[in-house]
Design a protein around this motif. Structure first.
Motif, short mmCIF file in Angstrom:
data_model
loop_
_atom_site.label_atom_id
_atom_site.label_comp_id
_atom_site.label_asym_id
_atom_site.label_seq_id
_atom_site.Cartn_x
_atom_site.Cartn_y
_atom_site.Cartn_z
N ALA A 44 33.86 32.44 45.60
CA ALA A 44 32.88 32.04 46.62
C ALA A 44 32.31 33.28 47.33
N LEU A 45 33.17 34.25 47.60
CA LEU A 45 32.69 35.49 48.23
C LEU A 45 31.74 36.26 47.31
N PHE A 46 32.07 36.32 46.02
CA PHE A 46 31.20 37.01 45.08
C PHE A 46 29.87 36.27 44.92
N PHE A 47 29.93 34.93 44.94
CA PHE A 47 28.70 34.14 44.85
C PHE A 47 27.85 34.34 46.10
N ALA A 48 28.50 34.39 47.26
CA ALA A 48 27.77 34.62 48.52
C ALA A 48 27.09 35.99 48.50
N LEU A 50 26.02 37.51 45.82
CA LEU A 50 24.88 37.36 44.91
C LEU A 50 23.71 36.68 45.61
N VAL A 51 23.98 35.63 46.36
CA VAL A 51 22.92 34.93 47.10
C VAL A 51 22.29 35.86 48.12
N PHE A 52 23.10 36.65 48.82
CA PHE A 52 22.58 37.60 49.79
C PHE A 52 21.65 38.61 49.11
N LYS A 53 22.09 39.17 47.99
CA LYS A 53 21.28 40.16 47.28
C LYS A 53 19.97 39.54 46.78
N LEU A 54 20.04 38.30 46.32
CA LEU A 54 18.81 37.63 45.87
C LEU A 54 17.86 37.36 47.03
N CYS A 55 18.41 37.05 48.19
CA CYS A 55 17.56 36.84 49.38
C CYS A 55 16.91 38.14 49.82
N VAL A 56 17.65 39.24 49.74
CA VAL A 56 17.13 40.53 50.17
C VAL A 56 16.09 41.08 49.19
N HIS A 57 16.40 41.04 47.90
CA HIS A 57 15.54 41.66 46.89
C HIS A 57 14.63 40.68 46.17
N HIS A 62 15.77 41.88 42.06
CA HIS A 62 17.20 42.08 41.77
C HIS A 62 17.44 42.23 40.27
N LEU A 63 16.75 41.42 39.48
CA LEU A 63 17.03 41.42 38.04
C LEU A 63 16.09 42.31 37.23
N CYS A 64 15.01 42.77 37.83
CA CYS A 64 14.05 43.61 37.11
C CYS A 64 13.84 44.97 37.77
N GLY A 65 14.40 45.17 38.95
CA GLY A 65 14.20 46.41 39.68
C GLY A 65 15.20 47.48 39.30
N PRO A 66 15.32 48.49 40.15
CA PRO A 66 16.28 49.56 39.89
C PRO A 66 17.71 49.01 39.82
N GLY A 67 18.47 49.50 38.89
CA GLY A 67 19.84 49.03 38.72
C GLY A 67 19.93 47.66 38.10
N ARG A 68 18.88 47.26 37.40
CA ARG A 68 18.83 45.89 36.87
C ARG A 68 19.95 45.58 35.88
#
Length: 119
Positions: A44-48, A50-57, A62-68
């Motif tokens: 749940a923490l790892f999923f949270a 991921l959701v945070f990163k998707l909200c930010v980027h 997130h999936l096509c930018g730097p570090g994709r």
């Protein structure tokens, strides 16, 4: 700034998860509700995160930018871990050995290596 704090927090959580996985290999009773609860908490923490990163980027950022590549790897690990937990929680009897599940879950530790590389 907030993202750096979340990254540091996740680094600590990943370290605790790695310690827990090592401990659980020797001491936790396989299939116990306590072990399953800990696995669910970490997932749940790892999923949270991921959701945070998707909200930010955003999804594209997130999936096509730097570090994709490492971000895609993180997404795959999180979803595979959730799938593994669903299988374990449903007590579906696959021909796969429990040690294979543990080995696959250890890939989460690779996130620690990735995060240390960028810190």
């Amino acid at each position: 700034q907030t993202e750096s704090v979340v990254d540091l927090l996740m680094l600590v959580i990943i370290c605790f998860n790695a310690l827990y996985m090592g401990w659980s290999l020797d001491w936790a009773e396989s299939g116990s509700t306590g072990a399953l609860a800990m696995d669910i908490m970490f997932s749940a923490l790892f999923f949270a995160e991921l959701v945070f990163k998707l909200c930010v980027h955003g999804l594209r950022g997130h999936l096509c930018g730097p570090g994709r590549l490492s971000n895609i790897f993180d997404v795959l690990i999180v979803f595979f871990d959730i799938g593994t937990l669903l299988v374990l929680a449903a007590q579906i009897d696959f021909a796969l050995n429990a040690s294979i599940f543990r080995l696959i879950r250890l890939t989460k530790i690779s996130r620690l290596v990735r995060m240390l590389r960028y810190e």
